[in-house]
Design a protein around this motif. Structure first.
Motif, PDB file in Angstrom:
ATOM      1  N   GLY A 373      14.617  10.191  13.414  1.00 15.12           N
ATOM      2  CA  GLY A 373      12.580   9.782  14.416  1.00 15.12           C
ATOM      3  C   GLY A 373      11.340  10.092  13.889  1.00 15.12           C
ATOM      4  O   GLY A 373      10.465   9.654  14.232  1.00 15.12           O
ATOM      5  N   ASP A 374      11.300  11.440  13.612  1.00 17.12           N
ATOM      6  CA  ASP A 374      10.465  11.530  13.078  1.00 17.12           C
ATOM      7  C   ASP A 374       9.755  11.602  10.987  1.00 17.12           C
ATOM      8  O   ASP A 374      10.261  12.716  10.854  1.00 17.12           O
ATOM      9  CB  ASP A 374       9.356  13.709  13.764  1.00 17.12           C
ATOM     10  N   PRO A 375       9.268  10.873  10.845  1.00 16.31           N
ATOM     11  CA  PRO A 375       8.158   9.841  11.593  1.00 16.31           C
ATOM     12  C   PRO A 375       9.262   8.451   9.954  1.00 16.31           C
ATOM     13  O   PRO A 375       8.242   7.470  10.710  1.00 16.31           O
ATOM     14  CB  PRO A 375       7.026   9.879  10.646  1.00 16.31           C
ATOM     15  N   ASN A 376      10.589   8.456  10.196  1.00 22.03           N
ATOM     16  CA  ASN A 376      11.038   7.350   9.366  1.00 22.03           C
ATOM     17  C   ASN A 376      11.348   5.635  10.611  1.00 22.03           C
ATOM     18  O   ASN A 376      11.215   5.004   9.919  1.00 22.03           O
ATOM     19  CB  ASN A 376      12.504   7.303   9.160  1.00 22.03           C
ATOM     20  N   SER A 377      11.111   6.396  12.015  1.00 25.81           N
ATOM     21  CA  SER A 377      11.189   4.945  12.971  1.00 25.81           C
ATOM     22  C   SER A 377       9.647   4.585  12.689  1.00 25.81           C
ATOM     23  O   SER A 377       9.645   3.324  12.638  1.00 25.81           O
ATOM     24  CB  SER A 377      11.392   5.855  14.180  1.00 25.81           C
ATOM     25  N   GLY A 378       8.795   5.357  12.439  1.00 24.63           N
ATOM     26  CA  GLY A 378       7.494   4.934  12.553  1.00 24.63           C
ATOM     27  C   GLY A 378       7.204   3.634  10.886  1.00 24.63           C
ATOM     28  O   GLY A 378       6.669   2.849  11.332  1.00 24.63           O
ATOM     29  N   SER A 379       7.698   4.735   9.964  1.00 22.14           N
ATOM     30  CA  SER A 379       7.090   4.676   8.543  1.00 22.14           C
ATOM     31  C   SER A 379       8.019   3.366   9.027  1.00 22.14           C
ATOM     32  O   SER A 379       7.947   2.457   7.535  1.00 22.14           O
ATOM     33  CB  SER A 379       8.331   5.053   7.539  1.00 22.14           C
ATOM     34  N   ALA A 380       9.455   2.586   9.220  1.00 26.56           N
ATOM     35  CA  ALA A 380      10.356   1.594   9.512  1.00 26.56           C
ATOM     36  C   ALA A 380       9.257   0.577   9.841  1.00 26.56           C
ATOM     37  O   ALA A 380       9.059  -0.499   9.419  1.00 26.56           O
ATOM     38  CB  ALA A 380      11.697   1.653  10.059  1.00 26.56           C
ATOM     39  N   ILE A 381       8.811   0.922  10.874  1.00 28.64           N
ATOM     40  CA  ILE A 381       7.620   0.080  11.975  1.00 28.64           C
ATOM     41  C   ILE A 381       7.201  -0.981  11.101  1.00 28.64           C
ATOM     42  O   ILE A 381       5.984  -2.312  10.658  1.00 28.64           O
ATOM     43  CB  ILE A 381       7.696   0.371  12.659  1.00 28.64           C
ATOM     44  N   LEU A 382       6.446  -0.235  10.186  1.00 28.83           N
ATOM     45  CA  LEU A 382       5.295   0.021   9.628  1.00 28.83           C
ATOM     46  C   LEU A 382       5.221  -1.182   8.531  1.00 28.83           C
ATOM     47  O   LEU A 382       4.948  -2.786   7.692  1.00 28.83           O
ATOM     48  CB  LEU A 382       4.226   1.142   8.693  1.00 28.83           C
ATOM     49  N   ILE A 383       6.870  -1.357   7.627  1.00 24.80           N
ATOM     50  CA  ILE A 383       7.155  -2.317   6.826  1.00 24.80           C
ATOM     51  C   ILE A 383       7.431  -3.368   7.311  1.00 24.80           C
ATOM     52  O   ILE A 383       7.023  -4.595   6.820  1.00 24.80           O
ATOM     53  CB  ILE A 383       8.660  -1.829   5.955  1.00 24.80           C
ATOM     54  N   GLU A 384       7.541  -3.387   8.518  1.00 26.63           N
ATOM     55  CA  GLU A 384       8.277  -4.819   9.218  1.00 26.63           C
ATOM     56  C   GLU A 384       6.535  -4.864   9.392  1.00 26.63           C
ATOM     57  O   GLU A 384       6.761  -5.833   9.702  1.00 26.63           O
ATOM     58  CB  GLU A 384       9.257  -4.799  10.875  1.00 26.63           C
ATOM     59  N   LEU A 385       5.993  -4.511   9.774  1.00 29.03           N
ATOM     60  CA  LEU A 385       4.377  -4.757  10.517  1.00 29.03           C
ATOM     61  C   LEU A 385       4.185  -5.734   9.177  1.00 29.03           C
ATOM     62  O   LEU A 385       3.522  -6.817   9.505  1.00 29.03           O
ATOM     63  CB  LEU A 385       4.092  -3.902  11.174  1.00 29.03           C
ATOM     64  N   SER A 386       4.104  -5.193   7.866  1.00 26.77           N
ATOM     65  CA  SER A 386       3.208  -5.394   7.576  1.00 26.77           C
ATOM     66  C   SER A 386       4.032  -7.354   6.351  1.00 26.77           C
ATOM     67  O   SER A 386       3.261  -7.446   6.002  1.00 26.77           O
ATOM     68  CB  SER A 386       3.636  -5.218   5.740  1.00 26.77           C
ATOM     69  N   LYS A 387       5.490  -7.271   6.674  1.00 25.22           N
ATOM     70  CA  LYS A 387       5.853  -8.457   7.068  1.00 25.22           C
ATOM     71  C   LYS A 387       5.565  -9.504   7.604  1.00 25.22           C
ATOM     72  O   LYS A 387       5.051 -10.314   7.561  1.00 25.22           O
ATOM     73  CB  LYS A 387       7.480  -8.615   6.764  1.00 25.22           C
ATOM     74  N   ALA A 388       5.715  -9.108   8.630  1.00 26.44           N
ATOM     75  CA  ALA A 388       4.692  -9.879   9.906  1.00 26.44           C
ATOM     76  C   ALA A 388       3.645 -10.695  10.168  1.00 26.44           C
ATOM     77  O   ALA A 388       3.568 -11.496  10.116  1.00 26.44           O
ATOM     78  CB  ALA A 388       5.208  -9.440  11.221  1.00 26.44           C
ATOM     79  N   PHE A 389       2.553  -9.581   9.418  1.00 22.99           N
ATOM     80  CA  PHE A 389       1.552 -10.225   8.913  1.00 22.99           C
ATOM     81  C   PHE A 389       1.029 -10.754   7.643  1.00 22.99           C
ATOM     82  O   PHE A 389       0.491 -11.595   7.296  1.00 22.99           O
ATOM     83  CB  PHE A 389       0.190  -8.662   8.843  1.00 22.99           C
ATOM     84  N   GLY A 390       2.360 -10.747   6.951  1.00 23.09           N
ATOM     85  CA  GLY A 390       2.645 -11.170   5.464  1.00 23.09           C
ATOM     86  C   GLY A 390       2.729 -12.749   5.764  1.00 23.09           C
ATOM     87  O   GLY A 390       2.143 -13.552   5.031  1.00 23.09           O
ATOM     88  N   LYS A 391       3.474 -12.812   6.877  1.00 21.55           N
ATOM     89  CA  LYS A 391       3.786 -14.339   7.591  1.00 21.55           C
ATOM     90  C   LYS A 391       1.822 -15.274   7.842  1.00 21.55           C
ATOM     91  O   LYS A 391       1.884 -16.161   7.643  1.00 21.55           O
ATOM     92  CB  LYS A 391       4.803 -14.159   8.809  1.00 21.55           C
ATOM     93  N   LEU A 392       1.438 -14.581   8.586  1.00 22.25           N
ATOM     94  CA  LEU A 392       0.294 -14.896   9.585  1.00 22.25           C
ATOM     95  C   LEU A 392      -0.450 -15.579   7.347  1.00 22.25           C
ATOM     96  O   LEU A 392      -1.314 -16.617   7.973  1.00 22.25           O
ATOM     97  CB  LEU A 392      -0.099 -13.938   9.940  1.00 22.25           C
TER      98      LEU A 392
END
Ligand SMILES: *[C@@H]1O[C@H](CO)[C@@H](O)[C@H](O)[C@H]1NC(C)=O
Ligand SMILES: *[C@@H]1O[C@H](CO)[C@@H](O)[C@H](O)[C@H]1NC(C)=O
Ligand SMILES: *[C@@H]1O[C@H](CO)[C@@H](O)[C@H](O)[C@H]1NC(C)=O
Ligand SMILES: *[C@@H]1O[C@H](CO)[C@@H](O)[C@H](O)[C@H]1NC(C)=O
Ligand SMILES: *[C@@H]1O[C@H](CO)[C@@H](O)[C@H](O)[C@H]1NC(C)=O
Ligand SMILES: *[C@@H]1O[C@H](CO)[C@@H](O)[C@H](O)[C@H]1NC(C)=O
Ligand SMILES: *[C@@H]1O[C@H](CO)[C@@H](O)[C@H](O)[C@H]1NC(C)=O
Ligand SMILES: [Zn+2]
Length: 708
Positions: A373-392
């Motif tokens: 929960g604290d804070p891997n949930s946020g860390s995991a989301i940032l990896i996925e966010l970098s992937k989403a922006f990578g697609k753009l």
């Protein structure tokens, strides 16, 4: 007292990881957004759809599993830092490690025992047992329970139960004549930052502190109510211990040896005694606390005599103050302090406009191997966010503004990695930062919550309408509707307790988002070894859908703040909030002799400027005039800088924002117009009056920046 000074003990909607209870102020004059949204399902633009669809719950599950199996205690997590850097790099962010040399402390020996009046001694368990069902809880490289930055010492004395250990609790005990001097404090977790509990005990000449978790803060989901505990059920494991820092967070976050400047190699080191405890402390579980409370039964003042809210918890004891004659605790705490490297990961994409920068961050360090929960949930989301922006990026997109991604180290010790980075880059940030978005405990339950500076309220709530929260109470509804149901539709005020703090107090717009549990939800084991991947997969967020939901929201928000032609800021909303804070302040002042006329007239000027800049924005949008667009964007980027007071708040120069700060005795929860409010609270009307003027000047400076 104004209602914002009360705490909601049971609603454990944790946001920042330093927080265990959602204790945001609800100011008295707030009007909640209770209307259900009518445009459903939401219509997304092509780019929004691409970003949103990029979030895959299965991938997030993989990242959560990775982070949930690494040692990430501050200064020991280089491997996870390098892994994060490589993931971000492969997704298109230029990424590298950013090292500081900071003061941290590590546990060497911790033990506790009780001696009863009949002379019998027995050890009190201070460690969390390994669970066969949850592999990481039994790893040989597990970190023992301790308090970060606690003082080393062996003490032995009678002890006194001091409730939550707030200043008000201690005032009450002093008024009742309870003998505190030379005793050890037995303190219940909750309501205020743990370091302040130790500080308050120390300020009353106590010689040690034991802080325990109480199932009375778990609502109905308890073993006593018939629920099974983790790992077989949703209730708290009786032996779960909340680790955590005991830095005096409301005075100064960051490396305590380098106040106000970065902890680079060779930096001069200051004395830490003003911001770290002099008395030793240890955290314990509720099963360990039970015999200690019971030994006080029949001794000292009763809970009814003390008459403080939530004094009595849910354990089978009277919760009397004690001391019990001859009943003693022996506390041994040996820590090793050292200056040691920590590693932030910084990734970026340059924008076409180098003058504007958006920063998005979460911390990576944990007290335990898990920390899902604290804070891997946020860390995991940032990896996925970098992937989403990578697609753009792969499609040839370039953002207007620079985007910086940050994975902070040593947040848990006291926001250390982010504070040192802000201190090192404060000039560039002052010149270019448009906002800082924080995600920490992204998910510890299904109920979303949001704190933000007021100009971000509108864009944040509007974008929540574009995200589906699947299976919320059995339905697919919007994140917005889920948030309204969970929070009552109020965006909270930023206090402290996570990495937005140094940005906010440098005059940068900021936002903190997360999702927690509430009534009836599985109990999250905050800062315990049982905040593990296994807990998350079984109880917290099976399928990782809430993770994906929060990630979609964060990426839409990041996209709009990084790429909208005009920053989506709502300045008239800032005026509304200022007016609400002023009404709260008037209630707090009551019949005391403090004249707020100067503050009121400053808010009136701000209101006028906010309307003017809004009109200028409309004109810029209509005309598309590039120069005008730039002027408006720069006003939006810069206006918060005006709120920063040179010299800072009384006795805590780090906290410089005149509109909001963590309360001196809360550490987490915000207090608005802090200089004035705390002057009144602490009975120094000279300070209060002086701060009416300083606060008004800050608001006028912000208004001046907005002036068209
Ligand atoms: C001493 O007191 C403790 C606490 O009441 C009790 O558990 C223990 O059995 C007693 N020991 C003896 C030898 O009476
Ligand atoms: C403190 O107590 C521990 C264990 O009880 C012991 O190993 C250590 O030597 C003691 N330290 C001092 C300074 O007395
Ligand atoms: C606990 O359960 C009772 C009975 O179902 C309910 O009335 C009460 O609101 C619940 N309290 C909490 C804090 O969940
Ligand atoms: C307890 O405190 C409340 C308010 O703080 C007060 O109204 C009440 O009279 C007190 N009760 C007793 C028994 O002192
Ligand atoms: C980004 O911009 C900075 C500052 O202008 C420059 O130093 C850096 O080389 C650029 N990085 C990339 C990857 O373009
Ligand atoms: C919610 O949406 C998902 C997919 O978008 C779908 O599989 C599921 O059946 C929906 N649930 C409800 C209760 O409508
Ligand atoms: C109020 O604060 C001022 C400034 O720090 C100080 O000089 C004064 O003694 C304080 N007054 C009281 C009553 O504490
Ligand atoms: Zn955290």
């Amino acid at each position: 007292m104004a209602s914002r000074l009360t705490f909601l003990f049971l609603a454990s909607l944790a946001l920042g990881c330093q927080k265990e209870f959602h204790s945001n102020p609800r100011h008295a004059h707030f009007k909640a957004l209770t209307k259900r949204q009518n445009d459903w399902p939401p219509a997304l633009t092509e780019t929004e759809t691409l970003l949103s669809n990029s979030f895959d719950a299965n991938s997030i599950d993989d990242w959560a599993e990775y982070y949930g199996s690494q040692v990430k205690l501050a200064g020991l997590g280089k491997e996870a830092a390098e892994w994060t850097r490589d993931k971000w790099s492969s997704n298109g962010f230029t990424s590298s490690l950013n090292e500081y040399q900071v003061y941290l402390s590590y546990p060497k020996h911790q033990s506790l025992s009780v001696t009863y009046a009949n002379g019998t001694s027995s050890p009190i368990n201070v460690q969390e047992p390994a669970l066969a069902e949850d592999e990481v809880t039994g790893r040989p490289d597990s970190i023992p329970t301790f308090h970060g930055y606690s003082a080393s010492g062996n003490v032995s004395a009678e002890y006194v139960y001091v409730g939550r250990g707030t200043q008000a609790d201690f005032d009450r005990l002093v008024a009742l004549g309870v003998d505190l001097k030379g005793k050890i404090a037995l303190v219940k977790y909750g309501s205020i930052f743990r370091g302040l509990k130790v500080k308050n005990a120390q300020d009353h000449d106590m010689i040690g502190a034991i802080i325990f978790t109480d199932p009375g803060d778990d609502g109905n989901v308890t073993v006593a109510n018939g629920y099974e505990h983790y790992p077989s059920g949703p209730a708290r494991h009786p032996d779960a211990v909340q680790k955590g820092s005991v830095l005096f967070l409301s005075t100064y976050p960051g490396d305590p040896t380098t106040p106000g400047y970065p902890s680079v190699e060779g930096a001069p080191r200051a004395d830490t005694s003003k911001v770290t405890p002099k008395i030793p402390s240890l955290p314990i579980s509720y099963s360990a606390a039970l015999p200690l409370l019971q030994a006080l039964d029949g001794h000292g003042k009763t809970a009814a005599e003390v008459n403080r809210t939530a004094w009595k918890g849910a354990l089978d004891a009277e919760y009397r103050t004690g001391p019990a004659p001859g009943v003693k605790l022996s506390l041994s705490n040996l820590m090793e302090g050292k200056i040691t490297p920590i590693w932030n990961v910084i990734g970026y994409i340059n924008g076409t406009n180098p003058d504007e920068t958006l920063v998005i961050g979460n911390h990576r360090d944990t007290w335990m191997i898990g920390g899902t929960g604290d804070p891997n949930s946020g860390s995991a989301i940032l990896i996925e966010l970098s992937k989403a922006f990578g697609k753009l990026l792969a499609g040839g997109w370039k953002p207007r503004r620079n985007i910086v991604l940050a994975s902070w180290d040593a947040e848990e010790y006291g926001l250390v990695g982010s504070t040192e980075w802000v201190e090192e880059h404060v000039n560039w940030l002052t010149e270019t930062a448009v906002a800082y978005l924080n995600i920490d405990v992204a998910v510890s339950g299904p109920r979303p919550s949001l704190d933000a500076t007021p100009e971000l309220h509108t864009i944040a709530t509007e974008l929540m309408k574009k995200v589906v929260h699947p299976n919320f109470g059995g339905f697919n509804i919007s994140l917005y509707d889920a948030w309204v149901k969970s929070s009552g539709g109020e965006v909270g005020v930023l206090g402290s307790g996570s990495d937005f703090t140094s940005f906010l107090h440098s005059g940068i717009s900021a936002l903190d988002v997360g999702s927690g549990g509430g009534t009836g939800d599985p109990v999250w084991h905050y800062h315990s070894n049982y905040d593990s991947y296994n807990w998350m997969a079984k109880f917290g967020d099976p399928g990782f859908h809430v993770h994906a939901t929060m990630g979609k929201f964060l990426s839409l928000l990041a996209y709009h703040l990084a790429d909208d032609e005009i920053l989506p800021f709502d300045l008239p909303q800032y005026t509304k909030e200022l007016k609400g804070y002023l009404e709260d302040l008037s209630e707090l002042i009551g019949s005391e002799d403090v004249d707020t006329a100067e503050l009121k007239s400053a808010i009136d000027v701000f209101e006028t400027r906010a309307k003017e800049v809004k009109a200028l924005e409309d004109q810029a949008k209509l005309s598309g005039d590039e120069e005008l667009v730039k002027v408006v964007n720069h006003k939006y980027r810069d206006f918060q800088r005006g709120f920063i007071s040179q010299g800072g708040l009384p006795n805590r120069e780090f906290y410089r924002h005149v509109v909001t700060a963590p309360g001196l005795d809360t550490g987490y929860a915000a207090i608005t117009f802090p200089g004035v409010s705390e002057g009144v609270q602490y009975g120094n009307l000279t300070i209060a009056q002086e701060w009416v003027s300083k606060t008004a000047k800050g608001i006028l400076r912000a208004a001046e920046i907005l002036k068209t």
